[in-house]
Scaffold this motif. Structure first.
Motif, PDB file in Angstrom:
ATOM      1  N   ASP A 139       0.809  -1.223   0.000  1.00 17.80           N
ATOM      2  CA  ASP A 139       0.000   0.000   0.000  1.00 17.80           C
ATOM      3  C   ASP A 139       0.841   1.272   0.000  1.00 17.80           C
ATOM      4  OD1 ASP A 139       0.904  -0.363   2.577  1.00 17.80           O
ATOM      5  OD2 ASP A 139      -1.050  -0.107   3.529  1.00 17.80           O
ATOM      6  N   SER A 140       2.038   1.207   0.578  1.00 15.65           N
ATOM      7  CA  SER A 140       2.879   2.405   0.570  1.00 15.65           C
ATOM      8  C   SER A 140       3.291   2.789  -0.853  1.00 15.65           C
ATOM      9  CB  SER A 140       4.127   2.202   1.432  1.00 15.65           C
ATOM     10  OG  SER A 140       4.934   1.166   0.926  1.00 15.65           O
ATOM     11  N   VAL A 150       0.065   8.966   4.531  1.00 12.98           N
ATOM     12  CA  VAL A 150      -1.089   8.530   5.320  1.00 12.98           C
ATOM     13  C   VAL A 150      -1.755   9.709   6.010  1.00 12.98           C
ATOM     14  CG1 VAL A 150      -0.242   6.190   5.654  1.00 12.98           C
ATOM     15  CG2 VAL A 150       0.419   7.980   7.277  1.00 12.98           C
ATOM     16  N   PHE A 195      -5.806  -1.878  -4.934  1.00  8.61           N
ATOM     17  CA  PHE A 195      -6.022  -1.121  -3.705  1.00  8.61           C
ATOM     18  C   PHE A 195      -7.351  -0.356  -3.729  1.00  8.61           C
ATOM     19  CE2 PHE A 195      -1.370  -1.484  -4.168  1.00  8.61           C
ATOM     20  CZ  PHE A 195      -1.103  -2.204  -3.007  1.00  8.61           C
ATOM     21  N   GLN A 197     -10.191  -0.943  -2.317  1.00 13.17           N
ATOM     22  CA  GLN A 197     -10.809  -0.756  -1.002  1.00 13.17           C
ATOM     23  C   GLN A 197     -10.104   0.340  -0.208  1.00 13.17           C
ATOM     24  OE1 GLN A 197     -10.961  -4.609   0.913  1.00 13.17           O
ATOM     25  NE2 GLN A 197     -12.904  -5.118  -0.069  1.00 13.17           N
ATOM     26  N   ASP A 198      -8.772   0.377  -0.296  1.00 10.76           N
ATOM     27  CA  ASP A 198      -8.013   1.418   0.402  1.00 10.76           C
ATOM     28  C   ASP A 198      -8.370   2.796  -0.153  1.00 10.76           C
ATOM     29  OD1 ASP A 198      -5.567  -0.213   1.900  1.00 10.76           O
ATOM     30  OD2 ASP A 198      -6.221  -1.153   0.039  1.00 10.76           O
ATOM     31  N   ALA A 201     -11.849   3.768   0.984  1.00 12.24           N
ATOM     32  CA  ALA A 201     -11.859   4.167   2.383  1.00 12.24           C
ATOM     33  C   ALA A 201     -11.302   5.577   2.563  1.00 12.24           C
ATOM     34  CB  ALA A 201     -11.049   3.178   3.214  1.00 12.24           C
ATOM     35  N   LYS A 202     -10.291   5.915   1.778  1.00 15.81           N
ATOM     36  CA  LYS A 202      -9.655   7.224   1.901  1.00 15.81           C
ATOM     37  C   LYS A 202     -10.500   8.334   1.288  1.00 15.81           C
ATOM     38  CE  LYS A 202      -6.033   9.758   3.048  1.00 15.81           C
ATOM     39  NZ  LYS A 202      -5.654   9.974   4.457  1.00 15.81           N
TER      40      LYS A 202
END
Length: 212
Positions: A139-140, A150, A195, A197-198, A201-202
């Motif tokens: 993810d990074s 983040v 990613f 879902q990430d 969410a963001k």
């Protein structure tokens, strides 16, 4: 031929662009208010007081709308225009002067897209992608791709996401088939899907749609 009238939102971006062109890379909100009033006093005066600038939503809202589109960055009421914003402002400047807006040329990448692609080429995640080591991408690497952290706010995250979507669209529209450009576009699609879902969410929205 009558010149097309720009919207108030577009005039705010142009005002910021003019300040940027004058050497102000980070601009106070108050300076944008003054600039847009000087450039377009009929549109940005205080209601009932044509000699005073409007300091409210007429300027504030467009800036934050452009922020979500990746054309403006903001921090503590200091604003700067991004390469994506510069490209848009230069089109608006031509339109305002009665010239046709610069069109995207086949077989040539627009400058803002060039800047983003050059940055992507140096990323470790992109190198892993090219080497076929997709399982090592984490993810990074998504954050590095977008140029965020983040701690990046929701609106800035959305802005960077939109800027990268625009860069990938510019690659597709250019018709260029250089292997590095094809790989960069595929890397974008891979990150958006892996990613999803990430990103959702963001941003608070579904962001896995295809962009090309």
């Amino acid at each position: 031929m009558e010149r097309p009238e720009l919207s108030k939102e577009q005039k705010v971006l142009l005002a910021l662009y003019r300040l940027w062109s004058g050497g102000h890379k980070k601009v106070r909100y108050e300076d944008i208010v003054v600039q847009v009033f000087k450039d377009y006093p009929g549109d940005f005066h205080l209601k009932g007081y044509p000699e005073y600038p409007d300091t409210g939503d007429a300027v504030h809202k467009p800036l934050y709308d452009y922020r979500k589109r990746g054309m403006v960055s903001a921090s503590n009421k200091m604003f700067s225009i991004t390469p994506h914003g510069v490209a848009e402002a230069e089109k608006l400047k031509a339109i305002e002067k009665g010239r046709p807006a610069p069109e995207a040329h086949k077989h040539r990448l627009e400058r803002d897209a060039q800047i983003e692609i050059e940055r992507v080429k140096r990323l470790e995640g992109f190198k892993l992608f090219q080497q076929g080591k997709r399982d090592e991408i984490i993810d990074s690497d998504l954050f590095d791709y977008l140029g965020v952290s983040v701690r990046t706010t929701k609106n800035d995250f959305i802005g960077r996401l939109e800027a990268m979507k625009a860069a990938v669209s510019a690659v597709a529209n250019s018709g260029l088939k250089e292997p590095i450009l094809v790989a960069a576009s595929e890397f974008h699609e891979y990150l958006m899907q892996r990613f999803a879902q990430d990103i959702s969410a963001k941003t608070g929205r579904i962001a896995a749609e295809r962009t090309v």
